[in-house]
Scaffold this active site. Structure first.
Site, PDB file in Angstrom:
ATOM      1  N   GLU A  47      44.179  51.750  38.345  1.00 49.12           N
ATOM      2  CA  GLU A  47      43.629  51.303  37.061  1.00 49.12           C
ATOM      3  C   GLU A  47      42.136  51.017  37.262  1.00 49.12           C
ATOM      4  OE1 GLU A  47      44.780  47.255  36.264  1.00 49.12           O
ATOM      5  OE2 GLU A  47      44.440  47.430  34.107  1.00 49.12           O
ATOM      6  N   ASN A 107      41.632  50.244  27.848  1.00 53.23           N
ATOM      7  CA  ASN A 107      41.938  50.364  29.270  1.00 53.23           C
ATOM      8  C   ASN A 107      42.780  51.637  29.368  1.00 53.23           C
ATOM      9  OD1 ASN A 107      42.767  50.106  31.912  1.00 53.23           O
ATOM     10  ND2 ASN A 107      43.123  47.894  31.772  1.00 53.23           N
ATOM     11  N   LYS A 124      46.271  51.521  27.414  1.00 50.65           N
ATOM     12  CA  LYS A 124      47.157  50.431  27.853  1.00 50.65           C
ATOM     13  C   LYS A 124      47.727  49.635  26.675  1.00 50.65           C
ATOM     14  CE  LYS A 124      47.135  46.661  31.287  1.00 50.65           C
ATOM     15  NZ  LYS A 124      46.256  45.997  32.310  1.00 50.65           N
ATOM     16  N   GLU A 143      41.424  40.614  29.657  1.00 51.51           N
ATOM     17  CA  GLU A 143      41.744  41.930  29.085  1.00 51.51           C
ATOM     18  C   GLU A 143      41.963  41.844  27.585  1.00 51.51           C
ATOM     19  OE1 GLU A 143      44.414  43.387  32.791  1.00 51.51           O
ATOM     20  OE2 GLU A 143      44.001  44.882  31.273  1.00 51.51           O
ATOM     21  N   CYS A 169      49.194  49.107  34.997  1.00 52.25           N
ATOM     22  CA  CYS A 169      49.265  47.741  35.502  1.00 52.25           C
ATOM     23  C   CYS A 169      50.337  46.854  34.876  1.00 52.25           C
ATOM     24  CB  CYS A 169      47.901  47.080  35.416  1.00 52.25           C
ATOM     25  SG  CYS A 169      47.764  45.746  36.588  1.00 52.25           S
ATOM     26  N   ASN A 194      45.494  46.711  39.047  1.00 50.15           N
ATOM     27  CA  ASN A 194      44.588  45.754  39.688  1.00 50.15           C
ATOM     28  C   ASN A 194      45.271  44.398  39.522  1.00 50.15           C
ATOM     29  OD1 ASN A 194      41.120  46.742  39.221  1.00 50.15           O
ATOM     30  ND2 ASN A 194      42.879  48.085  39.229  1.00 50.15           N
TER      31      ASN A 194
HETATM   32  N1  ING Z   1      46.873  42.722  36.173  1.00 57.68           N
HETATM   33  C1  ING Z   1      48.013  41.876  36.402  1.00 57.68           C
HETATM   34  C2  ING Z   1      49.343  42.610  36.363  1.00 57.68           C
HETATM   35  O1  ING Z   1      50.083  42.594  35.408  1.00 57.68           O
HETATM   36  C3  ING Z   1      49.161  39.786  35.961  1.00 57.68           C
HETATM   37  C4  ING Z   1      48.019  40.678  35.519  1.00 57.68           C
HETATM   38  C5  ING Z   1      49.304  39.400  37.278  1.00 57.68           C
HETATM   39  C6  ING Z   1      50.105  39.394  35.049  1.00 57.68           C
HETATM   40  C7  ING Z   1      50.377  38.598  37.686  1.00 57.68           C
HETATM   41  C8  ING Z   1      51.165  38.573  35.419  1.00 57.68           C
HETATM   42  C9  ING Z   1      51.318  38.193  36.738  1.00 57.68           C
HETATM   43  O2  ING Z   1      49.672  43.171  37.396  1.00 57.68           O
HETATM   44  C10 ING Z   1      46.651  43.635  35.191  1.00 57.68           C
HETATM   45  N2  ING Z   1      45.452  44.270  35.257  1.00 57.68           N
HETATM   46  O3  ING Z   1      47.450  43.865  34.297  1.00 57.68           O
END
Ligand code: ING
Length: 308
Positions: A47, A107, A124, A143, A169, A194
């Site tokens: 991503e 995204n 996304k 985001e 993601c 990411n």
């Molecule tokens: N990053 C993370 C993901 O869903 C996240 C955001 C991290 C959400 C951990 C919940 C828990 O992997 C992106 N860019 O979506």
């Protein structure tokens, strides 16, 4: 004739805010060349693979925000990537921040064929994080501030001898993502991510971040009888540790190839698309076994509502 796609999961280590597109594209091209040496047909990048993960910062100057976006694809900075991939006879998935001519921000990910033409574009759907500055956090996850919600939804495309879908993601954490593509016959779903190790709203999950990454993708693969390729932008990026865990998952749900570290690293597997049939024609024969007449709440209700 077997339908095998040899896939390279092209994990990236950190991209610094000061890294130029040119510097990053050189790393992507290095991945393409190694993938060629490894006999790949298709390379999957993360991503937002052209810049640092900028939603970690609260910004108000739209020109600064837009500096992380691409107005053209391919554009001046990415033309050499498309040219080299075509020269090497490789297709690829690329995640990037898209600024459309009419000013919308997405995204985005694209699937590019071996002929260098864009086969499909995905924007996304599941934008995680928050829209306003939340200074209590070690770092932001904006985001919902910087990107518009998808206007494409989850589609699939014919390519590389099979039916391929794309996600990005946070999408990978939601079973609906895989099922909507599974209902379109997806045999392979490509996704970049990411993912910071630390999730500010739930720090107790931090130690499980790699487990949750694998769990989500393995479940999606098995429950839809499809290959899932998940590729990280990993390592300590601008002071924020991000998980690696890039991997290639078979329709059985078994991870058949994975990266070992959190830098630029290619994991390769020969993915037999005909392996999907063992699941799609038996346990997950949707037409025979699904009961959509009992699934109405999945689309009619957004948040959970307990009984009175
Ligand atoms: N990053 C993370 C993901 O869903 C996240 C955001 C991290 C959400 C951990 C919940 C828990 O992997 C992106 N860019 O979506």
């Amino acid at each position: 004739m077997t339908r095998v796609i040899t896939v390279g999961a092209a994990q990236l280590g950190p991209i610094a805010r000061s890294d130029t597109r040119k510097q990053v594209v050189e790393r992507l091209v290095a991945h393409l060349r190694e993938a060629r040496r490894m006999g790949c047909d298709l390379v999957v990048f993360p991503e937002l693979a052209l810049t640092t993960f900028f939603p970690r910062w609260f910004m108000t100057d739209q020109a600064e925000i837009d500096s992380f976006f691409e107005r053209e694809m391919p554009g001046p900075a990415t033309r050499s990537l498309f040219d080299e991939a075509k020269r090497l006879g490789l297709g690829f998935y690329l995640g990037y921040a898209e600024l459309t001519p009419d000013g919308r921000h997405f995204n985005t990910a694209i699937l590019v064929g071996k002929d260098g033409a864009i086969i499909g574009k995905y924007r996304k759907v599941h934008l995680p994080g928050h829209a306003d500055h939340e200074p209590w956090r070690r770092f932001q996850h904006l985001e919902k501030r910087y990107f518009d919600i998808s206007d494409t939804g989850f589609k699939v495309w014919h390519g590389f001898g099979g039916i391929l879908g794309m996600a990005i993601c946070n999408d990978r954490r939601w079973p609906e993502t895989y099922r909507v593509m599974g209902l379109q016959g997806a045999e392979m779903i490509l996704l970049g991510y990411n993912t910071p190790v630390h999730n500010a709203p739930a720090p107790e999950h931090d130690d499980l971040s790699l487990f949750h990454n694998q769990l989500s993708m393995q479940a999606g693969a098995y429950q839809n009888g499809c290959w899932v390729i998940g590729v990280a932008k990993a390592g300590n990026e601008e002071g924020v540790p991000m998980i690696g865990g890039s991997q290639i998952i078979a329709p059985s749900g078994v991870t058949v190839a994975a990266t070992r570290g959190d830098g630029d690293e290619l994991a390769v597997a020969a993915c037999d698309l005909d392996a999907c049939a063992s699941y799609k024609t038996t346990t997950f024969n949707f037409a025979v076994h699904r009961m959509p007449q009992h699934y109405g709440l999945i689309t009619s209700r957004k948040g959970a509502e307990p009984p009175p």
